[in-house]
Design a protein around this motif. Sequence first.
Motif, PDB file in Angstrom:
ATOM      1  N   ALA A   1      34.515  45.592  32.715  1.00 18.24           N
ATOM      2  CA  ALA A   1      35.151  45.565  31.393  1.00 18.24           C
ATOM      3  C   ALA A   1      36.258  46.610  31.289  1.00 18.24           C
ATOM      4  O   ALA A   1      36.075  47.773  31.643  1.00 18.24           O
ATOM      5  CB  ALA A   1      34.100  45.804  30.317  1.00 18.24           C
ATOM      6  N   GLY A   2      37.419  46.169  30.819  1.00 13.39           N
ATOM      7  CA  GLY A   2      38.545  47.061  30.610  1.00 13.39           C
ATOM      8  C   GLY A   2      39.459  47.215  31.803  1.00 13.39           C
ATOM      9  O   GLY A   2      40.524  47.833  31.680  1.00 13.39           O
ATOM     10  N   LYS A   3      39.089  46.652  32.932  1.00 14.69           N
ATOM     11  CA  LYS A   3      39.928  46.768  34.118  1.00 14.69           C
ATOM     12  C   LYS A   3      40.931  45.619  34.159  1.00 14.69           C
ATOM     13  O   LYS A   3      40.720  44.575  33.540  1.00 14.69           O
ATOM     14  CB  LYS A   3      39.059  46.786  35.370  1.00 14.69           C
ATOM     15  CG  LYS A   3      38.174  48.029  35.455  1.00 14.69           C
ATOM     16  CD  LYS A   3      37.334  48.060  36.721  1.00 14.69           C
ATOM     17  CE  LYS A   3      36.497  49.350  36.763  1.00 14.69           C
ATOM     18  NZ  LYS A   3      35.629  49.391  37.950  1.00 14.69           N
ATOM     19  N   PRO A   4      42.024  45.790  34.895  1.00 19.23           N
ATOM     20  CA  PRO A   4      43.059  44.740  34.931  1.00 19.23           C
ATOM     21  C   PRO A   4      42.504  43.388  35.362  1.00 19.23           C
ATOM     22  O   PRO A   4      41.772  43.297  36.348  1.00 19.23           O
ATOM     23  CB  PRO A   4      44.060  45.288  35.956  1.00 19.23           C
ATOM     24  CG  PRO A   4      43.871  46.766  35.912  1.00 19.23           C
ATOM     25  CD  PRO A   4      42.413  46.984  35.674  1.00 19.23           C
ATOM     26  N   ARG A   5      42.815  42.361  34.575  1.00 21.53           N
ATOM     27  CA  ARG A   5      42.442  40.966  34.833  1.00 21.53           C
ATOM     28  C   ARG A   5      40.927  40.746  34.845  1.00 21.53           C
ATOM     29  O   ARG A   5      40.447  39.716  35.292  1.00 21.53           O
ATOM     30  CB  ARG A   5      43.050  40.491  36.159  1.00 21.53           C
ATOM     31  CG  ARG A   5      44.567  40.561  36.208  1.00 21.53           C
ATOM     32  CD  ARG A   5      45.103  40.164  37.552  1.00 21.53           C
ATOM     33  NE  ARG A   5      44.822  38.768  37.862  1.00 21.53           N
ATOM     34  CZ  ARG A   5      44.987  38.235  39.079  1.00 21.53           C
ATOM     35  NH1 ARG A   5      45.428  39.002  40.075  1.00 21.53           N
ATOM     36  NH2 ARG A   5      44.730  36.962  39.284  1.00 21.53           N
ATOM     37  N   ALA A   6      40.173  41.711  34.317  1.00 17.97           N
ATOM     38  CA  ALA A   6      38.718  41.558  34.300  1.00 17.97           C
ATOM     39  C   ALA A   6      38.296  40.364  33.455  1.00 17.97           C
ATOM     40  O   ALA A   6      37.277  39.733  33.726  1.00 17.97           O
ATOM     41  CB  ALA A   6      38.055  42.827  33.766  1.00 17.97           C
ATOM     42  N   GLY A   7      39.081  40.062  32.411  1.00 20.52           N
ATOM     43  CA  GLY A   7      38.736  38.936  31.551  1.00 20.52           C
ATOM     44  C   GLY A   7      38.644  37.626  32.307  1.00 20.52           C
ATOM     45  O   GLY A   7      37.849  36.744  31.956  1.00 20.52           O
ATOM     46  N   GLU A   8      39.438  37.479  33.375  1.00 22.18           N
ATOM     47  CA  GLU A   8      39.377  36.256  34.168  1.00 22.18           C
ATOM     48  C   GLU A   8      38.022  36.118  34.879  1.00 22.18           C
ATOM     49  O   GLU A   8      37.539  35.013  35.113  1.00 22.18           O
ATOM     50  CB  GLU A   8      40.494  36.253  35.211  1.00 22.18           C
ATOM     51  CG  GLU A   8      41.890  36.265  34.609  1.00 22.18           C
ATOM     52  CD  GLU A   8      42.956  36.341  35.684  1.00 22.18           C
ATOM     53  OE1 GLU A   8      42.814  35.631  36.705  1.00 22.18           O
ATOM     54  OE2 GLU A   8      43.919  37.122  35.521  1.00 22.18           O
ATOM     55  N   LEU A   9      37.416  37.250  35.219  1.00 27.03           N
ATOM     56  CA  LEU A   9      36.130  37.227  35.909  1.00 27.03           C
ATOM     57  C   LEU A   9      34.965  37.101  34.936  1.00 27.03           C
ATOM     58  O   LEU A   9      33.953  36.470  35.256  1.00 27.03           O
ATOM     59  CB  LEU A   9      35.943  38.512  36.722  1.00 27.03           C
ATOM     60  CG  LEU A   9      37.017  38.856  37.753  1.00 27.03           C
ATOM     61  CD1 LEU A   9      36.642  40.135  38.487  1.00 27.03           C
ATOM     62  CD2 LEU A   9      37.209  37.718  38.742  1.00 27.03           C
ATOM     63  N   LEU A  10      35.105  37.690  33.769  1.00 24.84           N
ATOM     64  CA  LEU A  10      33.988  37.773  32.836  1.00 24.84           C
ATOM     65  C   LEU A  10      33.920  36.604  31.872  1.00 24.84           C
ATOM     66  O   LEU A  10      32.942  36.459  31.142  1.00 24.84           O
ATOM     67  CB  LEU A  10      34.075  39.079  32.040  1.00 24.84           C
ATOM     68  CG  LEU A  10      34.049  40.363  32.875  1.00 24.84           C
ATOM     69  CD1 LEU A  10      34.226  41.586  31.985  1.00 24.84           C
ATOM     70  CD2 LEU A  10      32.757  40.471  33.674  1.00 24.84           C
ATOM     71  N   ASP A  11      34.922  35.763  31.846  1.00 26.26           N
ATOM     72  CA  ASP A  11      34.959  34.625  30.922  1.00 26.26           C
ATOM     73  C   ASP A  11      33.724  33.755  31.092  1.00 26.26           C
ATOM     74  O   ASP A  11      33.451  33.249  32.166  1.00 26.26           O
ATOM     75  CB  ASP A  11      36.218  33.793  31.183  1.00 26.26           C
ATOM     76  CG  ASP A  11      36.302  32.574  30.274  1.00 26.26           C
ATOM     77  OD1 ASP A  11      35.812  32.660  29.141  1.00 26.26           O
ATOM     78  OD2 ASP A  11      36.840  31.553  30.720  1.00 26.26           O
TER      79      ASP A  11
END
Length: 454
Positions: free
Chosen positions: A143-153
């Motif tokens: 969480a909070g790292k670059p492009r992490a949202g792509e992994l955590l979606d």
Amino acid sequence: MAHQMEPDRVASIMLSWHSLELVSCRKIQTLWAGYGSICEVRARATTAAAAAEVRRLCRMDSGGNARAAGEDNTFALILKLVAPPPGGPQCHQGNGGEDGDEGHLRKMLSYEVEQHFYDALAPRLDPDRAAVARCLASTRDAAGKPRAGELLDGGRMIATLMTDLRPDFPVAAGERRRARLGARQVHAALDWLAAFHGASRTWVPEEESRRGLVRPPLEEAHRRRRGERGAGAWLNGGYTYLATRRKEYAALAADAGSEWSAVLCDPMESSPDGPSVAERVAELLAPRLGSGGDGGSSRDREREPYVSYIHGDVKSENLFATAAGDRVAFFDFQYVGLGLGVCDLAKLFTCSVPLGLLLTGCDDARDVPEELRMDRGERTLLKYYHRRLLGLGQFGTDGSGYDWELFVRHWEAALVDWLRFQMSWGVWGNTEWLEARVRSILRDEGFRKWLLES
């Protein structure tokens, strides 16, 4: 959806957090039931600081050797990518999934537990005594790292990027499924287990509150819907314990054609509602919430000074060895949690130790007697482990030791428990030896008395 991402894309994102770039990513194994894959990754450092950090991790793995690190600032890594098959059962990390799918819940929770192990526990182990891979990056702290949202979606993907053990432990001891270890590898595995059990014994008292430990799958699902969740190791290490194998146990109890149905499943005492041998053994082996600090029952007080973390799935397929066979490194920590170390030994001895090391001079299962007391070979291996364990000075109420007679009783209980699982789920390994040993154990009045009264 995130679970459809290709491994090379996942690896690239996670490597970027450490100023590393992807050189190559190749799938080498598919996870059980199509739940994802394991890939070998080659990465290159883009800064001197990044190279130094990864070299430090690689040296930790190999006790001072850095063969995993290339001279051109490239590094051998492993990506474990968990992504349940599309259309399969849902088990979002936030809510625990559907109650009825215990097997799916167990798998997904086990991958969370494994991430916790690599993130929080593995760095505490001495790599010269208990070598394990070291975590470089994971979705657990993304969480909070670059492009992490792509992994955590969606919360369905679990990814762990770690160092590769193979440069220093090149022999896949279980390359053939259910392979037997060589004698040197067996002793090296006992060295590793003694070191792991001994070191992790010191972690147990630190659990002032065991609320963070992961409960059995269905119980954990209920907790998560209430807004609670375990985020550590399993409360009960392993995947065979009775609390999560009630369906298989009921099938064994109803199997009139099995020798072990009545022996393991009928009540021990005259009351028709009394516990069976299997239930007594399961109760004795299971760690309890809060039992270490509130006095607990006599059974708790006897067991708790010897509880450590256990690997939970000890077998040849889950270790690599040096070419000489004098050291091993274990992997696959999905079922790490609290327990008695003898439970790890019970599976190792049955599934991966040559029969001739357990029963001196016997290399053919057809020659195993119907009933068998502890043989010299079995005793020698147990004494070896016991001596190594005591050398660490962490066991007992005051750290003074682990009495051999009590250790043997715990060992016997672990054998009975492992036989219960095999007879209700499926048999493999030195099953004839295991059955012969349990026949002898259960006919020992001293063991039965201890089981009832301890």
